[in-house]
Design a protein around this motif. Structure first.
Motif, PDB file in Angstrom:
ATOM      1  N   ASN A   1      -4.498   3.415 -10.793  1.00 15.53           N
ATOM      2  CA  ASN A   1      -5.766   3.056 -10.165  1.00 15.53           C
ATOM      3  C   ASN A   1      -5.922   3.651  -8.769  1.00 15.53           C
ATOM      4  O   ASN A   1      -6.843   3.281  -8.038  1.00 15.53           O
ATOM      5  CB  ASN A   1      -5.903   1.528 -10.095  1.00 15.53           C
ATOM      6  CG  ASN A   1      -5.919   0.915 -11.479  1.00 15.53           C
ATOM      7  OD1 ASN A   1      -6.569   1.422 -12.385  1.00 15.53           O
ATOM      8  ND2 ASN A   1      -5.176  -0.155 -11.651  1.00 15.53           N
ATOM      9  N   ALA A   2      -5.021   4.548  -8.383  1.00 17.52           N
ATOM     10  CA  ALA A   2      -5.111   5.171  -7.057  1.00 17.52           C
ATOM     11  C   ALA A   2      -6.441   5.905  -6.931  1.00 17.52           C
ATOM     12  O   ALA A   2      -7.000   6.399  -7.916  1.00 17.52           O
ATOM     13  CB  ALA A   2      -3.952   6.134  -6.843  1.00 17.52           C
TER      14      ALA A   2
ATOM     15  N   GLU B   1       0.839  -1.196   0.000  1.00 19.46           N
ATOM     16  CA  GLU B   1       0.000   0.000   0.000  1.00 19.46           C
ATOM     17  C   GLU B   1       0.873   1.243   0.000  1.00 19.46           C
ATOM     18  O   GLU B   1       1.988   1.247   0.524  1.00 19.46           O
ATOM     19  CB  GLU B   1      -0.907   0.027   1.241  1.00 19.46           C
ATOM     20  CG  GLU B   1      -1.795  -1.188   1.420  1.00 19.46           C
ATOM     21  CD  GLU B   1      -2.991  -1.220   0.496  1.00 19.46           C
ATOM     22  OE1 GLU B   1      -3.438  -0.145   0.051  1.00 19.46           O
ATOM     23  OE2 GLU B   1      -3.472  -2.326   0.226  1.00 19.46           O
TER      24      GLU B   1
ATOM     25  N   GLY C   1      -2.971   4.143  -3.230  1.00 18.43           N
ATOM     26  CA  GLY C   1      -2.769   3.139  -4.274  1.00 18.43           C
ATOM     27  C   GLY C   1      -1.830   2.064  -3.773  1.00 18.43           C
ATOM     28  O   GLY C   1      -1.545   1.973  -2.579  1.00 18.43           O
ATOM     29  N   GLU C   2      -1.331   1.257  -4.698  1.00 19.26           N
ATOM     30  CA  GLU C   2      -0.360   0.227  -4.320  1.00 19.26           C
ATOM     31  C   GLU C   2       1.055   0.787  -4.298  1.00 19.26           C
ATOM     32  O   GLU C   2       1.868   0.381  -3.475  1.00 19.26           O
ATOM     33  CB  GLU C   2      -0.442  -0.961  -5.283  1.00 19.26           C
ATOM     34  CG  GLU C   2      -1.713  -1.766  -5.118  1.00 19.26           C
ATOM     35  CD  GLU C   2      -1.736  -3.006  -6.000  1.00 19.26           C
ATOM     36  OE1 GLU C   2      -0.705  -3.339  -6.634  1.00 19.26           O
ATOM     37  OE2 GLU C   2      -2.799  -3.649  -6.051  1.00 19.26           O
ATOM     38  N   THR C   3       1.352   1.707  -5.221  1.00 23.03           N
ATOM     39  CA  THR C   3       2.679   2.309  -5.339  1.00 23.03           C
ATOM     40  C   THR C   3       2.522   3.751  -5.822  1.00 23.03           C
ATOM     41  O   THR C   3       1.465   4.101  -6.362  1.00 23.03           O
ATOM     42  CB  THR C   3       3.547   1.545  -6.367  1.00 23.03           C
ATOM     43  OG1 THR C   3       2.861   1.559  -7.623  1.00 23.03           O
ATOM     44  CG2 THR C   3       3.819   0.106  -5.945  1.00 23.03           C
TER      45      THR C   3
ATOM     46  N   ASP D   1       0.461   4.970  -9.128  1.00 22.20           N
ATOM     47  CA  ASP D   1      -0.522   3.933  -9.439  1.00 22.20           C
ATOM     48  C   ASP D   1      -1.684   4.560 -10.217  1.00 22.20           C
ATOM     49  O   ASP D   1      -2.358   5.450  -9.707  1.00 22.20           O
ATOM     50  CB  ASP D   1      -1.028   3.312  -8.128  1.00 22.20           C
ATOM     51  CG  ASP D   1      -2.014   2.180  -8.330  1.00 22.20           C
ATOM     52  OD1 ASP D   1      -2.547   2.019  -9.451  1.00 22.20           O
ATOM     53  OD2 ASP D   1      -2.269   1.453  -7.348  1.00 22.20           O
TER      54      ASP D   1
END
Length: 150
Positions: free
Chosen positions: A92-93, A67, A85-87, A90
């Motif tokens: 898709n955040a 995360e 987001g994941e990074t 991201d």
């Protein structure tokens, strides 16, 4: 509310300053963040606008979820806006706005999450149980701050 949003709220029997502080220091977040059964390992944490929190959420089934959060607005003790987001970067955040409203000696917390698309919102709700997870997260926050306030 739009079809890209998830809204979860809870009134917590603790003062607003304490509830807000629980979001601002990693020593607090690591004690309550996440749905029931999850734990958190922090790798980096800086609570400032533009600062980042990188961490791993460990699911009760042993799955690790990388995360990343960056804070885009901090208005103490009223509001926190973040990108999650994941990074970093991201695509898709999603954005979450947390509002903290004093209600006598209690605090009303509202967590409004806006996803880039309706499909991402639906996936978060259906596949990742984001609505129930959000309720559990605010429940864990409530249990933590009410114990801390005593």
């Amino acid at each position: 509310m739009t079809d890209r949003e998830i809204l979860v709220s809870r009134t917590i029997d603790a003062p607003r300053d304490l509830v807000f502080e629980a979001f601002t220091e990693v020593r607090h977040l690591s004690r309550w963040w996440g749905p029931d059964g999850f734990t958190t390992t922090t790798h980096a944490f800086r609570f400032t606008v533009g600062g980042e929190w990188t961490f791993v959420m460990h699911g009760p089934d042993g799955t690790d979820y990388p995360e990343w959060i960056t804070w885009t607005e901090i208005v103490a003790p009223e509001r926190i806006t973040l990108l999650h987001g994941e990074t970093p970067g991201d695509p898709n955040a999603f954005e979450t706005v947390l509002t903290f409203t004093a209600d006598g000696t209690a605090t009303h917390v509202e967590m409004r999450t806006v996803f880039p698309t309706k499909a991402q919102r639906d996936e978060a709700a259906e596949k990742y149980h984001a609505i129930e997870g959000g309720r559990q997260t605010l429940g864990n926050l409530a249990a933590y701050v009410t114990a801390t306030a005593r």
